[in-house]
Design a protein around this motif. Structure first.
Motif, PDB file in Angstrom:
ATOM      1  N   LEU A 195       1.037  -1.004  -0.096  1.00 62.21           N
ATOM      2  CA  LEU A 195       0.010  -0.052   0.151  1.00 62.21           C
ATOM      3  C   LEU A 195       0.828   1.331   0.232  1.00 62.21           C
ATOM      4  N   ARG A 196       1.763   1.441   0.922  1.00 61.87           N
ATOM      5  CA  ARG A 196       2.732   2.531   0.942  1.00 61.87           C
ATOM      6  C   ARG A 196       3.480   2.753  -0.472  1.00 61.87           C
ATOM      7  N   ALA A 197       3.871   1.597  -0.964  1.00 62.34           N
ATOM      8  CA  ALA A 197       4.887   1.645  -2.308  1.00 62.34           C
ATOM      9  C   ALA A 197       3.936   2.352  -3.275  1.00 62.34           C
ATOM     10  N   VAL A 198       2.761   1.707  -3.364  1.00 62.44           N
ATOM     11  CA  VAL A 198       1.819   1.967  -4.470  1.00 62.44           C
ATOM     12  C   VAL A 198       1.368   3.575  -4.092  1.00 62.44           C
ATOM     13  N   VAL A 240      -6.151   1.111  -4.563  1.00 61.25           N
ATOM     14  CA  VAL A 240      -5.922   0.091  -3.534  1.00 61.25           C
ATOM     15  C   VAL A 240      -6.987  -0.228  -2.769  1.00 61.25           C
ATOM     16  N   MET A 241      -7.640  -1.373  -2.999  1.00 60.11           N
ATOM     17  CA  MET A 241      -9.048  -1.735  -2.232  1.00 60.11           C
ATOM     18  C   MET A 241      -8.434  -2.665  -1.385  1.00 60.11           C
ATOM     19  N   VAL A 242      -8.216  -2.549   0.124  1.00 62.31           N
ATOM     20  CA  VAL A 242      -7.891  -3.632   1.169  1.00 62.31           C
ATOM     21  C   VAL A 242      -9.138  -4.635   1.289  1.00 62.31           C
ATOM     22  N   LEU A 296      -6.352   3.542   5.347  1.00 57.50           N
ATOM     23  CA  LEU A 296      -6.972   4.581   4.858  1.00 57.50           C
ATOM     24  C   LEU A 296      -5.955   5.987   4.832  1.00 57.50           C
ATOM     25  N   GLU A 297      -5.461   5.967   6.086  1.00 56.60           N
ATOM     26  CA  GLU A 297      -4.426   7.118   6.150  1.00 56.60           C
ATOM     27  C   GLU A 297      -3.175   6.884   5.040  1.00 56.60           C
ATOM     28  N   ALA A 298      -2.995   5.543   4.964  1.00 55.34           N
ATOM     29  CA  ALA A 298      -1.690   5.200   4.015  1.00 55.34           C
ATOM     30  C   ALA A 298      -1.986   5.362   2.252  1.00 55.34           C
ATOM     31  N   GLY A 299      -3.301   5.620   2.347  1.00 56.97           N
ATOM     32  CA  GLY A 299      -3.724   5.903   0.797  1.00 56.97           C
ATOM     33  C   GLY A 299      -4.502   4.879   0.319  1.00 56.97           C
ATOM     34  N   ALA A 300      -5.245   3.894   1.206  1.00 59.86           N
ATOM     35  CA  ALA A 300      -6.159   3.103   0.590  1.00 59.86           C
ATOM     36  C   ALA A 300      -7.561   3.736  -0.029  1.00 59.86           C
TER      37      ALA A 300
END
Length: 120
Positions: free
Chosen positions: A65-68, A77-79, A93-97
């Motif tokens: 997630l962080r790399a993407v 990115v859908m977790v 969500l904070e990391a960008g999901a």
């Protein structure tokens, strides 16, 4: 819509592949069970969507997630995880999901979201 599946469970990857085969316009372009090869694949051929589990072989989905989020902010990115506690949801969500789904209860919601994205 190109989709990359990153999940440690072959059963879950198969179930997601079957679900995606029924969504017009959706194409699975790869499957991985660990972060490093998934990140390398995304760097070389960014998909439209990454379906990502938190628990992976030899690492965490948060690495992916962080790399993407850093390198390809346009990739959604859908977790999709069993680790659906609020702390994980917030971190992702904070990391960008783009979205966060609980494997135990949100499969229908995930399918609907993917159908919506594929129809654009």
């Amino acid at each position: 819509m190109s989709i990359l599946i990153v999940d440690d469970s072959a059963v879950v990857r198969g179930m997601l592949r079957e679900m995606l085969a029924k969504i017009e316009g959706a194409e699975v372009v790869g499957e991985f069970e660990s972060p490093a090869p998934a990140i390398e694949s995304i760097r070389n051929h960014p998909p439209d969507v990454v379906l990502l589990d938190i628990q992976l072989v030899n690492g965490s989905g948060l690495e992916v997630l962080r790399a993407v989020s850093t390198e390809h902010p346009g990739v959604k990115v859908m977790v999709f995880t069993n680790f659906a506690e609020p702390v994980y949801r917030r971190r992702c969500l904070e990391a960008g999901a783009y979205a966060f789904y609980d494997k135990k209860s949100d499969l229908h919601a995930l399918r609907q979201a993917l159908q919506g994205l594929a129809s654009f």
